[in-house]
Design a protein around this motif. Structure first.
Motif, PDB file in Angstrom:
ATOM      1  N   ASN A 184       2.093 -64.939  -8.611  1.00 29.18           N
ATOM      2  CA  ASN A 184       2.428 -64.717 -10.013  1.00 29.18           C
ATOM      3  C   ASN A 184       2.124 -63.279 -10.419  1.00 29.18           C
ATOM      4  O   ASN A 184       2.927 -62.632 -11.094  1.00 29.18           O
ATOM      5  CB  ASN A 184       1.655 -65.705 -10.880  1.00 29.18           C
ATOM      6  CG  ASN A 184       1.995 -65.578 -12.337  1.00 29.18           C
ATOM      7  OD1 ASN A 184       1.466 -64.718 -13.024  1.00 29.18           O
ATOM      8  ND2 ASN A 184       2.868 -66.442 -12.803  1.00 29.18           N
ATOM      9  N   TYR A 185       0.988 -62.764 -10.005  1.00 27.11           N
ATOM     10  CA  TYR A 185       0.611 -61.397 -10.365  1.00 27.11           C
ATOM     11  C   TYR A 185       1.538 -60.381  -9.695  1.00 27.11           C
ATOM     12  O   TYR A 185       1.931 -59.390 -10.315  1.00 27.11           O
ATOM     13  CB  TYR A 185      -0.844 -61.131 -10.004  1.00 27.11           C
ATOM     14  CG  TYR A 185      -1.323 -59.783 -10.489  1.00 27.11           C
ATOM     15  CD1 TYR A 185      -1.410 -59.517 -11.852  1.00 27.11           C
ATOM     16  CD2 TYR A 185      -1.661 -58.781  -9.604  1.00 27.11           C
ATOM     17  CE1 TYR A 185      -1.825 -58.285 -12.313  1.00 27.11           C
ATOM     18  CE2 TYR A 185      -2.082 -57.538 -10.059  1.00 27.11           C
ATOM     19  CZ  TYR A 185      -2.170 -57.301 -11.405  1.00 27.11           C
ATOM     20  OH  TYR A 185      -2.571 -56.072 -11.862  1.00 27.11           O
ATOM     21  N   GLN A 186       1.910 -60.634  -8.452  1.00 28.25           N
ATOM     22  CA  GLN A 186       2.841 -59.732  -7.776  1.00 28.25           C
ATOM     23  C   GLN A 186       4.187 -59.708  -8.500  1.00 28.25           C
ATOM     24  O   GLN A 186       4.784 -58.640  -8.660  1.00 28.25           O
ATOM     25  CB  GLN A 186       3.015 -60.137  -6.309  1.00 28.25           C
ATOM     26  CG  GLN A 186       1.794 -59.812  -5.477  1.00 28.25           C
ATOM     27  CD  GLN A 186       1.890 -60.305  -4.054  1.00 28.25           C
ATOM     28  OE1 GLN A 186       2.452 -61.366  -3.778  1.00 28.25           O
ATOM     29  NE2 GLN A 186       1.325 -59.538  -3.142  1.00 28.25           N
ATOM     30  N   SER A 187       4.658 -60.849  -8.956  1.00 29.96           N
ATOM     31  CA  SER A 187       5.899 -60.894  -9.736  1.00 29.96           C
ATOM     32  C   SER A 187       5.735 -60.128 -11.039  1.00 29.96           C
ATOM     33  O   SER A 187       6.631 -59.386 -11.455  1.00 29.96           O
ATOM     34  CB  SER A 187       6.287 -62.343 -10.042  1.00 29.96           C
ATOM     35  OG  SER A 187       6.636 -63.020  -8.875  1.00 29.96           O
ATOM     36  N   TYR A 188       4.601 -60.317 -11.682  1.00 26.58           N
ATOM     37  CA  TYR A 188       4.299 -59.584 -12.916  1.00 26.58           C
ATOM     38  C   TYR A 188       4.367 -58.079 -12.673  1.00 26.58           C
ATOM     39  O   TYR A 188       4.976 -57.340 -13.454  1.00 26.58           O
ATOM     40  CB  TYR A 188       2.920 -59.990 -13.429  1.00 26.58           C
ATOM     41  CG  TYR A 188       2.340 -59.058 -14.457  1.00 26.58           C
ATOM     42  CD1 TYR A 188       2.763 -59.108 -15.779  1.00 26.58           C
ATOM     43  CD2 TYR A 188       1.380 -58.120 -14.099  1.00 26.58           C
ATOM     44  CE1 TYR A 188       2.235 -58.240 -16.727  1.00 26.58           C
ATOM     45  CE2 TYR A 188       0.847 -57.255 -15.031  1.00 26.58           C
ATOM     46  CZ  TYR A 188       1.278 -57.312 -16.351  1.00 26.58           C
ATOM     47  OH  TYR A 188       0.759 -56.455 -17.276  1.00 26.58           O
ATOM     48  N   LEU A 189       3.755 -57.617 -11.594  1.00 21.67           N
ATOM     49  CA  LEU A 189       3.759 -56.183 -11.296  1.00 21.67           C
ATOM     50  C   LEU A 189       5.170 -55.668 -11.030  1.00 21.67           C
ATOM     51  O   LEU A 189       5.524 -54.576 -11.470  1.00 21.67           O
ATOM     52  CB  LEU A 189       2.844 -55.879 -10.106  1.00 21.67           C
ATOM     53  CG  LEU A 189       1.353 -56.052 -10.355  1.00 21.67           C
ATOM     54  CD1 LEU A 189       0.581 -55.819  -9.045  1.00 21.67           C
ATOM     55  CD2 LEU A 189       0.850 -55.121 -11.447  1.00 21.67           C
ATOM     56  N   LEU A 190       5.967 -56.461 -10.314  1.00 21.88           N
ATOM     57  CA  LEU A 190       7.352 -56.050 -10.049  1.00 21.88           C
ATOM     58  C   LEU A 190       8.150 -55.963 -11.343  1.00 21.88           C
ATOM     59  O   LEU A 190       8.927 -55.025 -11.541  1.00 21.88           O
ATOM     60  CB  LEU A 190       8.025 -57.023  -9.082  1.00 21.88           C
ATOM     61  CG  LEU A 190       7.603 -56.925  -7.625  1.00 21.88           C
ATOM     62  CD1 LEU A 190       8.220 -58.061  -6.822  1.00 21.88           C
ATOM     63  CD2 LEU A 190       7.951 -55.568  -7.037  1.00 21.88           C
ATOM     64  N   ASN A 191       7.969 -56.949 -12.226  1.00 27.75           N
ATOM     65  CA  ASN A 191       8.678 -56.925 -13.508  1.00 27.75           C
ATOM     66  C   ASN A 191       8.206 -55.767 -14.375  1.00 27.75           C
ATOM     67  O   ASN A 191       9.001 -55.120 -15.054  1.00 27.75           O
ATOM     68  CB  ASN A 191       8.489 -58.246 -14.249  1.00 27.75           C
ATOM     69  CG  ASN A 191       9.273 -59.367 -13.608  1.00 27.75           C
ATOM     70  OD1 ASN A 191      10.282 -59.149 -12.968  1.00 27.75           O
ATOM     71  ND2 ASN A 191       8.787 -60.575 -13.775  1.00 27.75           N
ATOM     72  N   LYS A 211       6.999 -52.942 -13.306  1.00 29.16           N
ATOM     73  CA  LYS A 211       7.525 -51.722 -12.689  1.00 29.16           C
ATOM     74  C   LYS A 211       8.986 -51.507 -13.096  1.00 29.16           C
ATOM     75  O   LYS A 211       9.423 -50.399 -13.331  1.00 29.16           O
ATOM     76  CB  LYS A 211       7.400 -51.787 -11.177  1.00 29.16           C
ATOM     77  CG  LYS A 211       7.789 -50.521 -10.464  1.00 29.16           C
ATOM     78  CD  LYS A 211       7.565 -50.633  -8.973  1.00 29.16           C
ATOM     79  CE  LYS A 211       7.973 -49.356  -8.275  1.00 29.16           C
ATOM     80  NZ  LYS A 211       7.751 -49.427  -6.833  1.00 29.16           N
ATOM     81  N   GLY A 212       9.738 -52.618 -13.204  1.00 29.05           N
ATOM     82  CA  GLY A 212      11.139 -52.541 -13.601  1.00 29.05           C
ATOM     83  C   GLY A 212      11.318 -52.092 -15.033  1.00 29.05           C
ATOM     84  O   GLY A 212      12.388 -51.612 -15.418  1.00 29.05           O
ATOM     85  N   GLU A 213      10.280 -52.240 -15.850  1.00 29.44           N
ATOM     86  CA  GLU A 213      10.351 -51.824 -17.253  1.00 29.44           C
ATOM     87  C   GLU A 213      10.164 -50.325 -17.408  1.00 29.44           C
ATOM     88  O   GLU A 213      10.511 -49.761 -18.434  1.00 29.44           O
ATOM     89  CB  GLU A 213       9.270 -52.562 -18.072  1.00 29.44           C
ATOM     90  CG  GLU A 213       9.507 -54.040 -18.174  1.00 29.44           C
ATOM     91  CD  GLU A 213       8.343 -54.758 -18.859  1.00 29.44           C
ATOM     92  OE1 GLU A 213       7.365 -54.094 -19.251  1.00 29.44           O
ATOM     93  OE2 GLU A 213       8.415 -55.976 -18.995  1.00 29.44           O
TER      94      GLU A 213
END
Length: 60
Positions: free
Chosen positions: A48-55, A57-59
């Motif tokens: 979940n945290y890795q997905s959060y970081l990817l999202n 980063k996309g911002e």
């Protein structure tokens, strides 16, 4: 890596019951132990945290 987790008696009682309650688990297959449950939980939070970081980063 090993971690030490401290919980109170009530939490321990609930965890033991949860591990053996097949009706609680969507697959009907509970973890084999509290240790496996903790491993699943940590893996879920890391994913979940890795997905959060990817999202996040996309911002940028």
């Amino acid at each position: 890596m090993d971690y030490i987790v401290s919980i109170n008696e009530k939490q321990n009682e609930v965890l033991r019951k949860m591990v053996h309650d097949r009706s609680y688990w969507a697959s009907g297959i509970p973890p084999s132990s509290v240790t496996e449950l903790l491993k699943w939980s940590l893996e879920d939070y890391v994913d979940n945290y890795q997905s959060y970081l990817l999202n996040k980063k996309g911002e940028d």
